[in-house]
Each structure stands twice: as C-alpha cells, then as structure tokens.
Design a protein around this motif. Structure first.
Motif, PDB file in Angstrom:
ATOM      1  N   THR A 162       0.832  -1.199   0.000  1.00  0.00           N
ATOM      2  CA  THR A 162       0.000   0.000   0.000  1.00  0.00           C
ATOM      3  C   THR A 162       0.863   1.245   0.000  1.00  0.00           C
ATOM      4  O   THR A 162       0.600   2.207  -0.736  1.00  0.00           O
ATOM      5  CB  THR A 162      -0.912   0.014   1.237  1.00  0.00           C
ATOM      6  OG1 THR A 162      -1.559  -1.239   1.369  1.00  0.00           O
ATOM      7  CG2 THR A 162      -1.957   1.107   1.125  1.00  0.00           C
ATOM      8  N   ARG A 178      -6.224   8.227   3.835  1.00  0.00           N
ATOM      9  CA  ARG A 178      -6.315   6.932   4.504  1.00  0.00           C
ATOM     10  C   ARG A 178      -7.692   6.836   5.144  1.00  0.00           C
ATOM     11  O   ARG A 178      -8.080   7.697   5.930  1.00  0.00           O
ATOM     12  CB  ARG A 178      -5.212   6.795   5.545  1.00  0.00           C
ATOM     13  CG  ARG A 178      -5.100   5.400   6.145  1.00  0.00           C
ATOM     14  CD  ARG A 178      -3.842   5.286   6.988  1.00  0.00           C
ATOM     15  NE  ARG A 178      -3.670   3.943   7.529  1.00  0.00           N
ATOM     16  CZ  ARG A 178      -2.591   3.563   8.216  1.00  0.00           C
ATOM     17  NH1 ARG A 178      -1.601   4.417   8.424  1.00  0.00           N
ATOM     18  NH2 ARG A 178      -2.494   2.326   8.675  1.00  0.00           N
ATOM     19  N   LEU A 179      -8.429   5.772   4.838  1.00  0.00           N
ATOM     20  CA  LEU A 179      -9.823   5.677   5.252  1.00  0.00           C
ATOM     21  C   LEU A 179     -10.040   4.864   6.521  1.00  0.00           C
ATOM     22  O   LEU A 179     -11.134   4.884   7.082  1.00  0.00           O
ATOM     23  CB  LEU A 179     -10.669   5.100   4.112  1.00  0.00           C
ATOM     24  CG  LEU A 179     -10.644   5.903   2.799  1.00  0.00           C
ATOM     25  CD1 LEU A 179     -11.533   5.241   1.758  1.00  0.00           C
ATOM     26  CD2 LEU A 179     -11.064   7.342   3.032  1.00  0.00           C
ATOM     27  N   ASN A 180      -9.028   4.121   6.941  1.00  0.00           N
ATOM     28  CA  ASN A 180      -9.139   3.404   8.219  1.00  0.00           C
ATOM     29  C   ASN A 180      -7.744   3.184   8.780  1.00  0.00           C
ATOM     30  O   ASN A 180      -6.758   3.703   8.256  1.00  0.00           O
ATOM     31  CB  ASN A 180      -9.913   2.089   8.057  1.00  0.00           C
ATOM     32  CG  ASN A 180      -9.179   1.067   7.190  1.00  0.00           C
ATOM     33  OD1 ASN A 180      -8.040   1.300   6.755  1.00  0.00           O
ATOM     34  ND2 ASN A 180      -9.818  -0.050   6.919  1.00  0.00           N
ATOM     35  N   ASP A 182      -6.151   0.481   8.796  1.00  0.00           N
ATOM     36  CA  ASP A 182      -5.442  -0.551   8.046  1.00  0.00           C
ATOM     37  C   ASP A 182      -4.961   0.021   6.716  1.00  0.00           C
ATOM     38  O   ASP A 182      -4.497   1.140   6.675  1.00  0.00           O
ATOM     39  CB  ASP A 182      -6.353  -1.766   7.866  1.00  0.00           C
ATOM     40  CG  ASP A 182      -6.753  -2.375   9.207  1.00  0.00           C
ATOM     41  OD1 ASP A 182      -5.870  -2.553  10.056  1.00  0.00           O
ATOM     42  OD2 ASP A 182      -7.951  -2.654   9.408  1.00  0.00           O
ATOM     43  N   SER A 183      -5.123  -0.729   5.639  1.00  0.00           N
ATOM     44  CA  SER A 183      -4.560  -0.307   4.355  1.00  0.00           C
ATOM     45  C   SER A 183      -5.622   0.078   3.339  1.00  0.00           C
ATOM     46  O   SER A 183      -5.447  -0.089   2.146  1.00  0.00           O
ATOM     47  CB  SER A 183      -3.673  -1.436   3.791  1.00  0.00           C
ATOM     48  OG  SER A 183      -2.541  -1.616   4.602  1.00  0.00           O
ATOM     49  N   TYR A 184      -6.745   0.575   3.843  1.00  0.00           N
ATOM     50  CA  TYR A 184      -7.823   1.025   2.963  1.00  0.00           C
ATOM     51  C   TYR A 184      -7.582   2.498   2.651  1.00  0.00           C
ATOM     52  O   TYR A 184      -7.641   3.349   3.549  1.00  0.00           O
ATOM     53  CB  TYR A 184      -9.163   0.814   3.660  1.00  0.00           C
ATOM     54  CG  TYR A 184     -10.387   1.095   2.814  1.00  0.00           C
ATOM     55  CD1 TYR A 184     -10.408   0.837   1.445  1.00  0.00           C
ATOM     56  CD2 TYR A 184     -11.543   1.593   3.403  1.00  0.00           C
ATOM     57  CE1 TYR A 184     -11.540   1.072   0.690  1.00  0.00           C
ATOM     58  CE2 TYR A 184     -12.686   1.830   2.650  1.00  0.00           C
ATOM     59  CZ  TYR A 184     -12.674   1.568   1.298  1.00  0.00           C
ATOM     60  OH  TYR A 184     -13.797   1.813   0.553  1.00  0.00           O
ATOM     61  N   GLN A 186      -7.914   5.914  -0.215  1.00  0.00           N
ATOM     62  CA  GLN A 186      -8.533   6.547  -1.373  1.00  0.00           C
ATOM     63  C   GLN A 186      -7.504   7.404  -2.085  1.00  0.00           C
ATOM     64  O   GLN A 186      -6.793   8.194  -1.476  1.00  0.00           O
ATOM     65  CB  GLN A 186      -9.717   7.414  -0.951  1.00  0.00           C
ATOM     66  CG  GLN A 186     -10.390   8.167  -2.096  1.00  0.00           C
ATOM     67  CD  GLN A 186     -11.612   8.936  -1.631  1.00  0.00           C
ATOM     68  OE1 GLN A 186     -12.469   8.384  -0.950  1.00  0.00           O
ATOM     69  NE2 GLN A 186     -11.690  10.210  -1.992  1.00  0.00           N
ATOM     70  N   ARG A 195     -10.037   3.571  -5.116  1.00  0.00           N
ATOM     71  CA  ARG A 195      -9.697   3.062  -3.785  1.00  0.00           C
ATOM     72  C   ARG A 195      -8.913   1.771  -3.883  1.00  0.00           C
ATOM     73  O   ARG A 195      -9.142   0.960  -4.782  1.00  0.00           O
ATOM     74  CB  ARG A 195     -10.960   2.871  -2.944  1.00  0.00           C
ATOM     75  CG  ARG A 195     -11.669   4.180  -2.646  1.00  0.00           C
ATOM     76  CD  ARG A 195     -12.829   4.026  -1.699  1.00  0.00           C
ATOM     77  NE  ARG A 195     -13.511   5.296  -1.478  1.00  0.00           N
ATOM     78  CZ  ARG A 195     -14.530   5.460  -0.654  1.00  0.00           C
ATOM     79  NH1 ARG A 195     -14.984   4.430   0.051  1.00  0.00           N
ATOM     80  NH2 ARG A 195     -15.091   6.645  -0.513  1.00  0.00           N
ATOM     81  N   GLN A 197      -6.904  -1.408  -1.324  1.00  0.00           N
ATOM     82  CA  GLN A 197      -6.606  -2.018  -0.027  1.00  0.00           C
ATOM     83  C   GLN A 197      -5.463  -2.976  -0.273  1.00  0.00           C
ATOM     84  O   GLN A 197      -5.658  -4.018  -0.877  1.00  0.00           O
ATOM     85  CB  GLN A 197      -7.816  -2.740   0.547  1.00  0.00           C
ATOM     86  CG  GLN A 197      -7.552  -3.295   1.944  1.00  0.00           C
ATOM     87  CD  GLN A 197      -8.816  -3.550   2.713  1.00  0.00           C
ATOM     88  OE1 GLN A 197      -9.602  -2.645   2.945  1.00  0.00           O
ATOM     89  NE2 GLN A 197      -9.031  -4.795   3.097  1.00  0.00           N
ATOM     90  N   ASP A 202     -10.330  -1.123  -6.403  1.00  0.00           N
ATOM     91  CA  ASP A 202     -11.793  -1.101  -6.371  1.00  0.00           C
ATOM     92  C   ASP A 202     -12.452  -1.842  -7.529  1.00  0.00           C
ATOM     93  O   ASP A 202     -13.605  -2.235  -7.443  1.00  0.00           O
ATOM     94  CB  ASP A 202     -12.311   0.339  -6.303  1.00  0.00           C
ATOM     95  CG  ASP A 202     -11.670   1.250  -7.341  1.00  0.00           C
ATOM     96  OD1 ASP A 202     -11.146   0.752  -8.351  1.00  0.00           O
ATOM     97  OD2 ASP A 202     -11.682   2.477  -7.129  1.00  0.00           O
TER      98      ASP A 202
END
Length: 876
Positions: A162, A178-180, A182-184, A186, A195, A197, A202
């Motif tokens: 990532t 960074r959306l969370n 972890d490695s999620y 955008q 997006r 992960q 996506d």
C-alpha cells in the motif's frame, strides 16, 4: 512544566503549511529558570541526547541549539527540540518546530512536525517528562522511549505494498486519504477517486478474489485450461490426507485450502509422521486442506497487472549458513541484527522467527536451536519461501522465459484478476514452464510488492507504477476543483452561492458549511462541518465533481485545513469575532489565521480577496496563484492599480456586476436583478455576490453561466436558511438571520429602514464563548438600530445561564438605551414568541437564529396561527 492541551493539526494551519502537533504548556516555576541558570544543564542534555548537536535552531548552524542552552532558553523551547529528536531517533525524519509565548504568564504554544500522529503526540508527552527530569537533575533512559515510539509507528504503518502505491500516487500529485487504520486508502477526490486495499483495487473482481482464495478451485480451473499445476485433492481428515498422499505418491505438500503468507503450508513431506504433524499444523488455519504433489525446484513469484507481465522474483526460504562456532539461534540473531530487517513489514526484510515450521525442520535434521553448524553448511529454516517469514528474493524479471510470461498473463485472464501474484515452482526459469519442469502452485489476489521494489539482489522494479497507471491512465482526472471560502461574515452565503452557480451549470457539488454537508441539493448531514471532517466526507463522495468548502476559524485552529491544495480560495472580510480564543487575540492574528487558505492555493489557482477590507489586502503577499480583487467601488485605488497591472477585478459599474481584465469588460447582471441584494440595499450581499462571481469565473465559467446562478439564488428558507430570510406575516415582516457579531449587526441594521417604516424589534443572543468585552460590544452595536430588544441565552457555552444576557444589556445601557425597551427571556423559544407578539402593523422583527430550524418552525407556526385569526375576523 505540564501539558495543558495537545492535539494534531492535520493540515495547513496557523503555524505551518504542514501538519504539526500543537502542545500548550504551563512552565510553572520553570518560567523563572531558563537553562543558563541551571548548573551543568547542557551537559545533562548532551549525555542523554547527544544527537541534538545537529539541531541548528534559530542560529542556523551546527550546534546552534546547544549554544542556545548555554545562552539561556526556556523549558517549552527545549521540549520542542526533544520531541523532534525523539521522532528522528525513531526513524521519522521531521525538522520543523517553533515555540510561541502568549500573554499569559508561563504559558507557551509549542508546535512541531510529525509523520505519525500517535507517535507525534507521544513524543510531545515524553519530551515534557524528559525536560522536567533534566531540570530535576534526573537523566531519563532514552532507548526504551525510542523502542515504544517505533512500535507505535510499526502498528500504524501502511503495509509495504500500500505504501509503495501511495508514494507513487503522491509523486504524481494525486491526493491520498487513509480511510481506516489498516490499508484502505482513497486516491483522488470525489467522482475521480479510486480506492485500494493493499494491492487489491476497487475494480478487482470479487469472483476472481474468491477463486484465488480457494487453492483447489484455482488448481482445477487452471488445469482445465491447460496450465501446468500439481495434482492435488481436498481433504478434511487425516485419513483422507493419508489416502491422497498414497495415491499421488510422496513427497507431498499440505496447505490450508485458503490463506496467505505461507501460513500452515508444509512442503516436501515424505513420511507418514511428517504428514500427521503437518496436518495438525495446517488445521490451525482451515478446516479443509489441500494435499498435492510436491514439486521440486526453485520458488518464483510472477506479478501480472492489467493483464500484462510486470515483474518476476526468485524467492528463498529463510536460512542460515554455519561458521563452525555459532549456534543456530546465534546465527539467526546475527541475521536479525541487520538494520534492513524489521518486525512485520517495517523494513525491506523481515526478521526470522523460530516457529513450529522451523522446529519441525530442525527435528527432521536431528538439530536444535543450540546446535552448531559446520562452516559454510546451509540450513533452511522454513519450508516456504515467503518474505513475511524471513525469506529473501532476487529479481529475475529479465530472465524469465517469454513463454512463461505469456502463461502467467493467461492465468490472470482465466482467474479474472487485474492484479495477481502467481507462484511457480520450476527447475529452470529460463525455459518454458511445463509439467516436466514444474507448475503453478497458487495465485494471490493481493500480492505483495515488496520483493519487487526492494529485492535482496537484482534490479528494483517499480511495480506500483503499473498499478497507478491502471488506476489513472493518461488523460484521466484524479481530482476535482476545490473552492475554499472564509471570512468573518458572509462566508456561508458566499459558499452557498458559489455552489449554486456551479450546480446550475450541470455539475454535482459537494458543499460544507457551518449548517451541514450538502451533496447536490440534498442536506446529507446537519451540524457544523466547516472543519477538516466535513471536507473529508465531501471528498469521499463519489458522486460529486466539485467541492465548495466553508472554512471557519475554529476548524483551522483545532485541526488545520482538511485539504492539501485548492483551486480557488476566497476571503470575504475580517472583523472582530472570536478574539481571545486559541491565541488569536488581535485582528492581525485573525487575518493570519484566515490567510491560511490562500497560502495553499495551487500555483495555477486563484486567490480571491476583498479590496474594500484593509486587513484582507495585507494577505496578498502570502497568497498563491493569481489574485482576483473585488470591490463595491470601481474607483477603489487598490482595485484600479490591480486592474492596470493586467489582473482580473470584479466590481460594480453603472449598477451592474462586471468582470474586468485590462480593457475587456464582461457584464454579469444588474444588481437589482440579484435577489440576495434586496434591490441593491443589502451592500454586504452585493459584496458576497462579487466574491462568488470572482470564484466561479476563476473556475472557468463565463458571464452567462454565472448570471444564471446569481439571478436565481434567493434569500429563501429553501436556498439559504438562516441568512436574511424575510417572511411576510401579513401586517408585519420577520427576518431570520444568523447575524451574531458587531459587523453583521451593523450590516443588517443599516438596511432595515428600507424594508420597514415601523418599529424594529430584535431577538438577540450573546454567544458565550466570546470575550466579555465583545459581548458588551455586541450589545452596544444593537442599540443604534432597534426600538425593542429581547435578549435570550441559547448559547451560554461555559458561562452561567443568563450571564450573556446581562452583558448584552450592559452594552445597550452603556449606549443610553432605555431599560424599559429591553426584555430578558432565557428560553429561546419563549423569546421568539415574545418578539413576535410585540409586532404590529408595519413593524419588522429580526430573529437571531441559533437553532435555525427551530426558529423557522416557530415563525411558520405563528404565521399559521395569525393567519387563522385574520381569516376569522374577516368572516365575522
């Protein structure tokens, strides 16, 4: 010294264009003890943190900070440097820091850069403790602190795959969110976002991921399509495993039917005892297992992206080589001491652990971890070649046979994955892959990129480039236009008008304001979203192609700006409001704070500034991009000078809103055509209109497109709730407006005689978080315009109930206002009713709306009640 407050400013802010930790400290008795008054102080600092010698400090040369210690500096400044150095020692290179004094005795604002927010805050806390100990002649052990900071960093790090994609995106100026935890992640904004992960994107096929996760299903599908794979079968019990092993003949491999990183996999099983042991280990990871024919040969990973071969690496299991003296454990410890090896994915290589798999291999060779290998004797410590278990990889991209590359591209199409890692066992990678020399043992839907980016030997391959190329092919946008609006008054109206103009011309706009988040024409979330959180929500919405962001003072102070750059930044005006909060004590401080938004305009963007406001004009030096000035007066000297220098201006000429560049004049609309100007009497809304015209022109809209927007935007409850909403009650009028400071009171007050010839009645709220003198001043400003004032207390903040009412009344009386014309009603709804009931023919009631929806509802209910009474009278 103690910390009063510590928080992260996640975007450009009052102190820096970059994210910083803000830490307010109270030095206490240390205010009287600068470093030069403490014996041996510098020596103590040098002993525990000798690397601080590299800090130049304000002196600008090596050793400058230590010289400052000798000359004398204060504890807050010392903590700033310690916090920076702790992060550097934890492998996060940060440099900027600054300490500001305040008007309060012993109170300092300390700011410093950070890479990881949690690490930065922890470094600040540790720095204060370390400095306090230094003043107490106590030396703090630094290594344990650095170790803790490294662990926090490791916990919060993006995975290496990532991270490599993120770095590639940033190199192309693609916004990253960074959306969370972890490695999620955008990449890009709004409609143009993509997006990821890890290396799953996506558009990755869910069916393809499901197939890849089932090793037997993958094997069967590839076999059907003529791809060389080992013979294998699904098993659930040890009896089934034994039967399959005997059927396909030893040696065999056993592995969970799903999983990754080689967990539960054992290769080259040649005895029943080993099979039973390996079966139990694999069962820890899955109820169903695969027993397949073991393929002899070397282990390879091939990466295919978007159907094209990208890279190949040979993987080696973790191993040690004897020296004739060291034990196996000592050899492992020596390898793990390599600075290139870390925990998990921290470094390019992973430390080797002696686990169940290793113990089995040692036992198989009649060895223990305390055994000594003879010189140059090699021992594999794992039966799988995964980097995550300590293995290494060498690049063979240019050596892999073209036919094998073609086979791998076919595998990508068969499985249906646009990013796929293909694991091959073969005796010779330089010849075509076939059943005679090997086969494909599994595929991965989220392949790691680390082995290709940082091979142990061979040429590094930037595989992230291929992923970003696939996500954003040449010519494909990755971000949308962003307009940021700030100012003391008018910013919400200006924001709404800009969004309306853009939306009317076929775009879907995401807008944030102090009232909420609007997507298109729909209010999605209510509340004050004029800070970074609102911007993030808008950027995450995949339906929008433009963002218009109201940026309030509090959001900048608390968290910084919620974006990296904007295309247009608008500053409407700067006047007294919220002074005395967060270190913003003067109008100059406020100007500098609000000026943050023009400092991060793109070089190709525009800064829109009010030429009628001297403080706003001072921001020209720090503004980026082209500057557009707007003014109510076409002969404003600064405006004229700006125009004569070939720049764009927006102003009023002969009763019309015009855009001018040099001699080219574009007429947008007559002022009287624009509803929010109330026929030209609302000067402040004319100014807001000019700002909106300038901003939308900067975005590329022409005068006809802008005209359509400004003449169709009204001060109605539907389009602009709480902003100059005038409701005809039959025999009197009601205006609902948020005017909560002196500038707004004067602006509204000056236009009231043009709306009503009767009494002017006001419901007023003194906002509790203003300074006492400001609330009194608010009361003074009301005295000039109103015949009767109902004071309520709907926003006391930390003040006692009714305290703001007393302060507003004090201001009114100070201006000679009769106490007989003042009503104090603490409850806001009761105050609304009081003001409405006082009105008679020809009057106007101005209601300061704190809870806008509630005030509107109360007025409409009163109108229904009033209309019913009127109808009854007429019938009688």
């Amino acid at each position: 010294m103690k910390i009063i407050e510590i928080r992260a400013l996640r975007g450009a802010n009052y102190y820096s264009r970059h994210p910083v930790i803000y830490m307010q400290v109270d030095l206490g008795e240390l205010e009287e003890k600068p470093s030069d008054t403490i014996s041996e102080f510098k020596r103590r600092v040098e002993k525990i943190l000798p690397s601080l010698v590299e800090h130049k400090c304000s002196l600008g040369y090596h050793g400058g900070f230590f010289e400052r210690l000798d000359r004398g500096t204060w504890a807050g400044h010392i903590a700033e440097h310690v916090a920076i150095e702790l992060q550097c020692l934890a492998k996060m290179e940060v440099y900027f820091g600054k300490t500001y004094d305040t008007d309060d005795y012993g109170i300092y604002n300390v700011v410093f850069r950070y890479e990881d927010e949690e690490v930065g805050i922890e470094a600040g806390k540790n720095a204060v403790e370390i400095v306090n100990n230094l003043f107490d002649n106590t030396l703090t052990e630094i290594p344990p602190i650095i170790s803790r900071l490294k662990k926090i960093r490791e916990k919060n790090l993006l995975g290496p795959s990532t991270q490599s994609i993120v770095e590639e995106a940033k190199n192309r100026n693609i916004p990253v969110m960074r959306l969370n935890e972890d490695s999620y992640v955008q990449l890009g904004h709004g409609y143009y976002q993509r997006r990821i992960q890890a290396s799953i994107i996506d558009s990755t096929s869910a069916i393809g991921v499901e197939i890849a996760d089932d090793k037997l299903r993958t094997n069967e599908l590839l076999s059907t399509m003529g791809i060389p794979v080992p013979e294998g079968y699904k098993v659930e019990t040890i009896e089934e495993a034994i039967r399959v092993a005997e059927k396909i003949n030893y040696p065999v491999t056993i592995k969970p039917i799903s999983g990754n990183h080689g967990k539960g996999v054992t290769n080259n099983i040649s005895t029943l005892l080993d099979l039973e042991t390996s079966f139990q280990n694999a069962k820890l990871f899955s109820d169903y297992l695969v027993v397949e024919k073991f393929l002899a040969g070397a282990d390879y990973r091939v990466l295919v992206i978007d159907g094209k071969f990208i890279a190949a690496a040979r993987r080696y299991p973790a191993f040690v080589i004897g020296d004739g003296a060291s034990t196996i454990q000592q050899l492992v410890d020596a390898i793990n001491a390599d600075p290139n090896r870390g925990v998990g994915h921290e470094k390019v290589l992973t430390r080797i652990s002696i686990d169940t798999m290793t113990e089995r291999l040692l036992d198989h060779n009649n060895l223990t971890r305390n055994s000594v290998l003879s010189k140059d004797e090699k021992l594999d410590l794992k039966s799988t070649a995964n980097l995550s278990t300590g293995g290494i990889a060498t690049d063979v991209t240019d050596e892999l046979h073209p036919m094998t590359k073609m086979i791998c591209e076919r595998v990508s199409q068969i499985i249906g994955l646009n990013v796929i890692g293909i694991d091959i066992i073969t005796t010779d990678h330089k010849v075509p892959l076939s059943v005679d020399n090997g086969g494909i043992i599994e595929v991965n839907a989220a392949p790691g990129l680390r082995m290709h980016h940082s091979p142990f030997e061979g040429k590094p391959r930037n595989t992230a480039k291929a992923i970003v190329d696939m996500l954003f092919p040449p010519g494909v946008k990755h971000e949308m236009p962003i307009v940021a609006v700030t100012g003391t008054n008018g910013k919400t109206t200006t924001t709404r008008l800009i969004a309306h103009i853009i939306g009317l011309n076929g775009n879907n706009v995401g807008m944030t304001s102090t009232d909420g988040i609007v997507i298109g024409n729909n209010l999605i979330i209510k509340g004050d979203y004029s800070g970074p959180e609102g911007a993030k929500i808008v950027f995450m919405d995949s339906s929008i192609d433009h963002a218009v962001l109201e940026v309030a003072r509090g959001g900048i102070l608390r968290r910084g700006l919620g974006y990296e750059e904007s295309d247009v930044a608008v500053i409407t005006n700067i006047s007294e409001d919220h002074l005395g909060e967060g270190g913003i004590d003067t109008l100059e401080d406020l100007a500098r704070l609000k000026g943050s938004i023009v400092e991060i305009v793109k070089p190709t963007g525009f800064s829109v500034l009010n030429a009628d406001d001297e403080l706003v004009l001072t921001l020209r030096e720090q503004a980026r991009g082209q500057i557009i000035l707007f003014s109510l007066k076409d002969d404003n000297p600064e405006l004229v000078k700006h125009r004569d220098n070939g720049n764009i201006i927006v102003t009023i000429k002969d009763g019309s809103v015009i855009i001018q560049k040099e001699s080219l004049i574009s007429i947008v609309a007559q002022v009287i055509e624009i509803p929010i100007t109330f026929g030209g009497i609302a000067l402040f809304n004319i100014s807001n209109t000019l700002a909106a015209v300038a901003a939308t022109y900067a975005l590329g809209l022409n005068e006809e497109q802008i005209r359509a927007g400004v003449i169709s935007f009204s001060p109605s409850i539907g389009q602009s709730p709480g902003r100059m909403n005038i409701i005809d009650m039959g025999n009197f009028k009601v205006m609902i407006d948020y005017s909560h400071n002196i500038g707004a009171v004067r602006a509204i007050g000056q236009m009231l005689p043009f709306i009503s010839s009767g009494k002017k009645i006001r419901m007023a709220v003194g906002t509790g978080n203003r300074r006492t003198q400001d609330i009194i001043g608010f009361g003074e400003s009301l005295a000039e315009f109103y015949d009767h004032i109902v004071i309520t207390d709907t926003d006391p903040r930390d003040r006692a109930s009714g305290e703001t009412c007393d302060l507003v009344q004090k201001g009114l009386i100070k201006q000679g206002y009769s106490k007989d014309n003042i009503s104090i009603i603490i409850d806001g709804r009761e105050a609304t009713q009081k003001a409405l009931k006082m009105a008679s023919d020809g009057d106007i009631v101005v209601l300061q709306a704190d809870d806008i929806d509630q005030v509107i509802q109360d007025v409409m209910d009163y109108k229904i009640k009033l209309t019913g009474k009127m109808n009854l009278t007429l019938n009688l």
